[in-house]
Design an enzyme around this catalytic site. Sequence first.
Site, PDB file in Angstrom:
ATOM      1  N   ASP A 483     -25.169   8.050 -47.294  1.00 31.28           N
ATOM      2  CA  ASP A 483     -24.378   8.045 -46.059  1.00 31.28           C
ATOM      3  C   ASP A 483     -24.609   6.823 -45.170  1.00 31.28           C
ATOM      4  O   ASP A 483     -23.674   6.196 -44.705  1.00 31.28           O
ATOM      5  CB  ASP A 483     -24.736   9.288 -45.225  1.00 31.28           C
TER       6      ASP A 483
HETATM    7  O1  CEZ Z   1     -27.109  13.727 -44.821  1.00 28.06           O
HETATM    8  C1  CEZ Z   1     -27.144  13.708 -46.209  1.00 28.06           C
HETATM    9  C2  CEZ Z   1     -25.749  14.133 -46.626  1.00 28.06           C
HETATM   10  O2  CEZ Z   1     -25.547  15.446 -46.237  1.00 28.06           O
HETATM   11  O3  CEZ Z   1     -27.477  12.417 -46.674  1.00 28.06           O
HETATM   12  C3  CEZ Z   1     -27.342  12.271 -48.105  1.00 28.06           C
HETATM   13  C4  CEZ Z   1     -25.910  12.545 -48.501  1.00 28.06           C
HETATM   14  O4  CEZ Z   1     -25.703  12.376 -49.876  1.00 28.06           O
HETATM   15  C5  CEZ Z   1     -25.561  13.970 -48.130  1.00 28.06           C
HETATM   16  O5  CEZ Z   1     -24.262  14.265 -48.478  1.00 28.06           O
HETATM   17  C6  CEZ Z   1     -27.798  10.877 -48.467  1.00 28.06           C
HETATM   18  O6  CEZ Z   1     -27.313   9.948 -47.581  1.00 28.06           O
HETATM   19  O7  CEZ Z   1     -26.288  10.317 -41.474  1.00 28.06           O
HETATM   20  C7  CEZ Z   1     -27.446  10.209 -41.794  1.00 28.06           C
HETATM   21  O8  CEZ Z   1     -28.118   9.222 -41.624  1.00 28.06           O
HETATM   22  C8  CEZ Z   1     -28.170  11.424 -42.361  1.00 28.06           C
HETATM   23  O9  CEZ Z   1     -29.300  11.002 -43.057  1.00 28.06           O
HETATM   24  C9  CEZ Z   1     -27.381  12.072 -43.321  1.00 28.06           C
HETATM   25  O10 CEZ Z   1     -27.048  11.076 -44.186  1.00 28.06           O
HETATM   26  C10 CEZ Z   1     -28.113  13.118 -44.125  1.00 28.06           C
HETATM   27  C11 CEZ Z   1     -28.737  14.176 -43.228  1.00 28.06           C
HETATM   28  O11 CEZ Z   1     -29.921  13.806 -42.751  1.00 28.06           O
HETATM   29  C12 CEZ Z   1     -29.065  15.413 -43.990  1.00 28.06           C
HETATM   30  O12 CEZ Z   1     -30.066  15.087 -44.847  1.00 28.06           O
END
Ligand code: CEZ
Length: 800
Positions: A483
């Site tokens: 993300d």
């Molecule tokens: O969210 C996750 C997502 O729910 O991060 C994963 C992604 O594949 C999942 O779908 C890897 O990036 O926005 C951020 O910085 C957060 O770190 C989100 O990316 C993260 C949440 O912390 C939940 O872990």
Amino acid sequence: MFNINIGGASTTDTCSGFNSNISLNSPTCLPQASGFLWNSKMVVQMNCRGYINAQFMQPEPSKYSRAVNMEAKSFIQPEHSYFTHHPGRFFYIKDEDDKKTFSVPYEPMRVALDKYNFTVSSSMIQWQVEHLELEIKISFSLATTDVVERWSLSVKNLGSNTRNISIYPYFSIGYMSWMNQSATFNNQLNGIIASSVTPYQKVDEYFKNQTLKDKTFFIANKKPTAWHGDQSVFEGEGGLHSPDALMSEKLHNVEARYQTPVAVLQFRETLRAAEQTDFQFIFGPAKDEIEVAMLSKQYLGEDKTEQAQQEYDEYVAQAKGCLVIETDDHAFDDFVNHWLPRQMFYHGDVNRLSTDPQTRNFLQDSMGMAYIDYTVTRQAFILALSQQQSNGAMPDGILLHETAELKYINQVPHADHCVWLPICLAAYLNETADIDLLHEKIPFSDTKKASSFIAHIELALDWLIKARDHRGLSYIEQGDWCDPMNMVGYKGKGVSAWLSLATAYAINTWCQLCEQYHVNLNGEKLSNYRDIAQSINKAVNQHLWHNKWFARGITDEGRVFGTELDAQGKIYLNPQSWAMLSGATNDSQQQLMISAITSQLMTPFGVMMLAPSYTEMVEDIGRITQKHPGVSENGSVYNHAAIFYVYALYQAGKNDLAFEVMKQVLPTVEQASKTGQLPVYVPNYYRGAYYQFPEQAGRSSHLFNTGTISWLYRCIVEELCGLKGTNDGLIISPKLPSSLSKLSGIRQFRGANIHFTIEKSSEVSRVEVILNGEFLASNRLEGLVSEQTYQMLIRVPFND
Ligand code: CEZ
């Protein structure tokens, strides 16, 4: 020193569903230790010391118990920190004779207790505490559909003298609203009712907010002696550690009138020797007093509590996977048989308590439900595809409610959502062989003209194939699976090695499914797809293979990153795993990659997703580099990425390494002093940056929302046990590690009950299957009959 005890049912009784419980005998050694409970409208994370994080849906996530200051609204964060005024559920106990006071379960007075036990089980959280010759038992649970916390408390006099005590349940309400907040005692309802008005400034919000549950109630089944509703007056100068209000004989029945509310009741009790007093409380949000009265009627009272608990037990017991295993590792079995399907059901049941789950999360979480209730997965696919655009693009989030909107990360364009369709579909079809789904007619988000499921999938693949640059590599836009990798391609040129490989894997997976399930796709289309997948693998090798591993991508300015030339983020795990999955590697590349991963990413706490972690902003990569080193995507042991590596290793026949990395994903009693958590859920990460901040490494994020779960279960069912479904039955090819000589269990498959034992034998050179005493010519089990029970012995050669 502390002790964690794993209790609960043996692996044999499958019918009644499982119930395991994990207990901890210290409130201070694992201060973050917690368990979670949920239903389709709420989720709570209860900490061993009494702190709680609780959210409910109306339909957007909301709170009914907050801190004493205004809180920012956000999605559930990792490494949640607790603090004195953090929302909590506490019980002050005061001996009226010697004025000695303590609180249970531990916060906020933190008096060292004579005996302490915190137990997390599937559908209940309990404490058993002894102090000052009083035994206190607390149990906490939820209901199946209503948003209500159900509490029971018993206090027993263990001494030989009569005791005069006061019991003060203290339930946080916190800062409700800058427009209007108050709390008072309602005699009819026999409890504290806190009222507020959700703050707003736009007229239309007044009408929109009409349905909101702006009240918080705390109701008891017994008449209290006195009560208190005003947070700061209750504390006075003594603070929560020694509230002034407890100094007087009785609480002063103080209302909150725009002051921050709290719910405190006082029960003065006289207990003769061995005498006990019992209480029940309900706590939660409500729209009005009528609703509170209805909930009281439904949940307070001896039989009501039992009834509600039984119903909630049955609700959580739905979390029954399709596999029960027995090995010589009871803790591993307990987790696989119980806590893993429980966390998987939670994900598939409430979609991480979001009305717009990220599309990749929605599809992967629903994939897990194929092993519990495949009808949920089927519905999820159809809903997701109905929100696909007719040009094949998938949205960043799936809207689960008519008023839902794409929020937070779903407002940032990510390029990967289409790949998860065929990839997750494969697990569903393996479990169900539900060919009919492929012919379902489904509309699009931008046209009511319905097309077949197959057509939707192919439009998604064609969209991925078009979304590539002149090199044939996939544009990353502002992120792919990762993300926060938002500045590699935000100018429209940057490409992702991971997404390119995932696209090739998705295409190959679809072609394989079409052949396996005889989907009448013309051969020319299939070979065209396979050629494209091959060309992508070739392009990735040409532009992104860098000496011993694959780079992570190429930036808008054309810089290849994720190689040894980088100061930080030299190697990323995902491109290596998915290159193995998509068929982009040969044996020597695999050896080079695996040794690079082993030397640079493997730690005692699991495999990190990149290293070294970034310690400064890298503007052509983005937000990921600004995250604290070793946290989340910036080089933690990110379990979702780790389980992709496990799945890839199993496909490559690296069974020992796969099992080793998989075991590290699971929280254990042995690692508890490092992770800080109980073995009741897989966290989304353990701290990484092992070679930069070793003292921090291994700590759990304590966040139980993670895409790891469905993949972990798939690895155990289809790879470790090798009981993988196919169109006409079960393919049997267990991949036991050298450390495991035997594994037995029960596999539910399309209604059949298969009692199996896998054992290693020096007399066999390949997998041998004996079914109901009959030797099978091949390792394919066909013609299984639903409701039938089968006895299967699987003999496998010793690992070479
Ligand atoms: O969210 C996750 C997502 O729910 O991060 C994963 C992604 O594949 C999942 O779908 C890897 O990036 O926005 C951020 O910085 C957060 O770190 C989100 O990316 C993260 C949440 O912390 C939940 O872990």
